[in-house]
Scaffold this motif. Sequence first.
Motif, PDB file in Angstrom:
ATOM      1  N   MET D   1       0.854  -1.193   0.000  1.00  0.00           N
ATOM      2  CA  MET D   1       0.000   0.000   0.000  1.00  0.00           C
ATOM      3  C   MET D   1       0.892   1.247   0.000  1.00  0.00           C
ATOM      4  SD  MET D   1      -3.113  -1.313   0.093  1.00  0.00           S
ATOM      5  CE  MET D   1      -4.202   0.041   0.550  1.00  0.00           C
ATOM      6  N   GLY D  44      -2.129   0.366 -10.712  1.00  0.00           N
ATOM      7  CA  GLY D  44      -2.506   0.416  -9.307  1.00  0.00           C
ATOM      8  C   GLY D  44      -3.858   1.086  -9.137  1.00  0.00           C
ATOM      9  N   THR D  57      -2.806   1.538  -3.870  1.00  0.00           N
ATOM     10  CA  THR D  57      -2.217   0.199  -3.887  1.00  0.00           C
ATOM     11  C   THR D  57      -1.274   0.193  -5.064  1.00  0.00           C
ATOM     12  OG1 THR D  57      -3.783  -0.746  -5.437  1.00  0.00           O
ATOM     13  CG2 THR D  57      -4.380  -0.786  -3.117  1.00  0.00           C
ATOM     14  N   THR D  59       1.089  -2.667  -5.868  1.00  0.00           N
ATOM     15  CA  THR D  59       1.802  -3.920  -6.007  1.00  0.00           C
ATOM     16  C   THR D  59       2.564  -3.893  -7.327  1.00  0.00           C
ATOM     17  OG1 THR D  59      -0.144  -4.865  -4.978  1.00  0.00           O
ATOM     18  CG2 THR D  59       1.481  -6.407  -5.847  1.00  0.00           C
ATOM     19  N   PRO D  91      -3.753  -5.379   4.171  1.00  0.00           N
ATOM     20  CA  PRO D  91      -3.673  -4.032   3.595  1.00  0.00           C
ATOM     21  C   PRO D  91      -3.541  -2.948   4.665  1.00  0.00           C
ATOM     22  CG  PRO D  91      -5.269  -5.326   2.385  1.00  0.00           C
ATOM     23  CD  PRO D  91      -4.839  -6.173   3.569  1.00  0.00           C
ATOM     24  N   VAL D 131      -3.423  -9.328  -5.246  1.00  0.00           N
ATOM     25  CA  VAL D 131      -4.276  -8.305  -4.645  1.00  0.00           C
ATOM     26  C   VAL D 131      -5.715  -8.812  -4.689  1.00  0.00           C
ATOM     27  CG1 VAL D 131      -5.031  -5.896  -4.768  1.00  0.00           C
ATOM     28  CG2 VAL D 131      -2.720  -6.537  -5.542  1.00  0.00           C
ATOM     29  N   VAL D 188      -9.713  -2.984  -0.300  1.00  0.00           N
ATOM     30  CA  VAL D 188      -8.550  -3.819  -0.591  1.00  0.00           C
ATOM     31  C   VAL D 188      -8.421  -4.738   0.614  1.00  0.00           C
ATOM     32  CG1 VAL D 188      -6.121  -3.839  -1.210  1.00  0.00           C
ATOM     33  CG2 VAL D 188      -7.553  -1.877  -1.840  1.00  0.00           C
ATOM     34  N   ALA D 222      -3.827  -4.225  -8.647  1.00  0.00           N
ATOM     35  CA  ALA D 222      -5.130  -3.727  -8.205  1.00  0.00           C
ATOM     36  C   ALA D 222      -6.075  -3.595  -9.387  1.00  0.00           C
ATOM     37  CB  ALA D 222      -4.965  -2.383  -7.502  1.00  0.00           C
TER      38      ALA D 222
END
Lengths: 252, 252, 252, 252
Positions: D1, D44, D57, D59, D91, D131, D188, D222
Amino acid sequence: MVAVQVDDYGPWTTTPRPRRETDLQALQARLFADVADFVGGRDGYAFAGRFDNMVGTATRIETDTFERLQERVRNRYPVTVSIGVGTGETPAAALDAAGSVISDAGSAQGDRRETLGDRVAEGFDGAPDTVTVAHFDVVDATGTYTDAVSPTRAELDIRGGVLSLAEYLHDEHGAVTQFVGGDNAIAVTPALDRAAVAAATDHVRAEVGVDLQVGVGRGPTAHAAGDEAKHALETCRETGRRAHGPWAAADD
Amino acid sequence: MVAVQVDDYGPWTTTPRPRRETDLQALQARLFADVADFVGGRDGYAFAGRFDNMVGTATRIETDTFERLQERVRNRYPVTVSIGVGTGETPAAALDAAGSVISDAGSAQGDRRETLGDRVAEGFDGAPDTVTVAHFDVVDATGTYTDAVSPTRAELDIRGGVLSLAEYLHDEHGAVTQFVGGDNAIAVTPALDRAAVAAATDHVRAEVGVDLQVGVGRGPTAHAAGDEAKHALETCRETGRRAHGPWAAADD
Amino acid sequence: MVAVQVDDYGPWTTTPRPRRETDLQALQARLFADVADFVGGRDGYAFAGRFDNMVGTATRIETDTFERLQERVRNRYPVTVSIGVGTGETPAAALDAAGSVISDAGSAQGDRRETLGDRVAEGFDGAPDTVTVAHFDVVDATGTYTDAVSPTRAELDIRGGVLSLAEYLHDEHGAVTQFVGGDNAIAVTPALDRAAVAAATDHVRAEVGVDLQVGVGRGPTAHAAGDEAKHALETCRETGRRAHGPWAAADD
Amino acid sequence: MVAVQVDDYGPWTTTPRPRRETDLQALQARLFADVADFVGGRDGYAFAGRFDNMVGTATRIETDTFERLQERVRNRYPVTVSIGVGTGETPAAALDAAGSVISDAGSAQGDRRETLGDRVAEGFDGAPDTVTVAHFDVVDATGTYTDAVSPTRAELDIRGGVLSLAEYLHDEHGAVTQFVGGDNAIAVTPALDRAAVAAATDHVRAEVGVDLQVGVGRGPTAHAAGDEAKHALETCRETGRRAHGPWAAADD
């Protein structure tokens, strides 16, 4: 090089009746700003061009990446864009190839929507691996123009200088040259040596009386090359030299 | 006319080191879009000019109103703007007066911040009560340029046509002429009759080979005049006439 | 009060397939920013509301003026907006009247486009001549929340405090209360005395444990009232007082 | 995050005197839109959070990538941002780690500028590789709220539902839940099965009477997860099912 064309824009601006001019100006400016952000976020350069036809350099950006730009425009604006990516011997040849991707898919005024493709200029078998950027500005623009003459006169003179430069660099070197605000112009060029850029500024001085200086940079991306060019231009401002670039110091 | 100048912009763009070009392009474009919205919301017109020096028409907008624009820019951007409002015999004289409000307050590169004022051009004792807008575009630009030639060539030709037009209208009539995207240029002019605009388009055709048509409108605000001009240009497109405006039909 | 609703927005977000979430977030945010600019340029206040349903105060702005906002949105975005203007005994009653202008013209999901109208709440025969704004923030929000606890916890607590406040002020006073970022909430209220605002902050402290302070202002426009409220809130910050407003000093 | 915090924002908003509220609202909204574009361009998700403290987010986005976001903000806005990237078991734990990168570098009100760093939550030795996004909306929000009750009532009810949901999912699952406009909320979350999401919607219905449905998706980013969640939510709308996700059909 990348060509970005707003689809069927002319008819849209007058349907069902002519739209308010300031709204169109604002729309075009924001659309360009978003294109600049998108391309700049991937270390390319973008230029406003004619606003309905924008120009970019996107060495090392995959063609498919531009689907995301098309998606973003579609989700944000009342218009869509077609995009062509081109490769060629010179930036102008590459942009021409990029433009033909779009024009071959249909007219700028018609049903064509969100074309995306790439093309290599006929006869070109190389690969673009280095970008050269020449960043020009007017010597003492503030003292000579902005602080000294009317806004109209300053703009006409500087625009005249940039147009003269752009025509010269296009004809002599196949460069793509764009006004980028203030007294600045940026040319995406083949590799140019000191004599070549000096000839360009000499030409503009002789033709329209505008005195330019220039920083030149080379790099793997437009941002890398352009950043080096900006630093080279700073060197010009500090030293009074009229051109600085990635050539042997003996050439300065 | 209104002159809007970004304060100390040149130095800001290179401090502490040259800022990323696409960020500057995006900043300038969005700043102009906001100026266009502000002026357009009050029925004026705004033009990008050189981006660090923007141009507007603001008949019937009080000078103090622009404090709100300065406040908005200060609250939204990392830069501030100085604004001059000018009145004069011609749009160019008015813009010159507007520019002198700013330049008299200090250099474009220096400590001057958020100057605001108005000025009447020396010797002018009239009052602006009607705006004339001439909206030009290129005859069949899509067929002749956009769909037909390379983006570089199309842009150079159209920019060349607009520059030729702008110089002519400035010298002959004291007009302020701006490229507004695509193949369009807008001139803020004194009252012009049919013969005068025909002479202008004849000049451009002869000098640079670009074929223009034009709609002319008059009104109490730039928007009113410009909207009439846009409709007049639509009439040109529909009828094949090369100029249409608020003159007697016998003149068409 | 003004209600601004995006026309048929839900279906648009999923047609032809669900659009990218970040594009929707960005679209909503920019659309709200433009509404805020438009209303703020006329000394009103605008709030994001639910983003597809925005809220504003527009005392002394004519209903017809919002045609220009609708035009601007239509020319800039892929969506359009309907707008209702309402007047009533309380801000909530006025907003209810504003909302009914829109809902009476058709569903939020359907063919309705660009409705514009105004309405006076049934039974109300007064005229809005003064706006009262109460600007709340959290006492030492930085020390208690932002610097001290996780972003999630800080946000949940502050949002909980604002929701508690909004429900209370709605039920007790017919106020419209909006979170405006950070630890701030703004309520458009009928005239409130010191005891009334103290009761509100007491309620929030008791119900959810969030400690608020408040500045209150009154004026002919939301901006005038809100600016006075901001200065009053500054007085709270400086003096440690928990409420300051246009009441007799004896009440402080 | 990812936690994005505007540096020293509170003091800036009142220096040298309180800035116009609509300008602040517009600034915050546009800044968030740019953050959403930046993060969304890298697949994201971004959320407005409290506007001065945004949430994302990211990732598979490298921490250094965010230098480009900081550069862009610095070059476009009168404010700067600090950014923390965190990884953790949930998260909420990840966002807490992200927030602590910023808060450890200095107060939100002070001299800290453009901090950037990442952190793994204490005791966490895993790696985020998938995610999970749960996209909620209100069942028949248009019929029950938007078209039926006042804008104030609709907003309070829906905001109350989202807050109840966010508290529940935070406490039970360490999720980060955000209102994303209209009647939508996105959480999330760790991997959740059908029973877990049903328990969440049951909780909200029981606590505040708001009836939610939910689509759940999982993916490497995401955007991938969220897009699957959106399609799952479409399935709910079409079938009347109240939850759909990547669980065995037998669980539906």
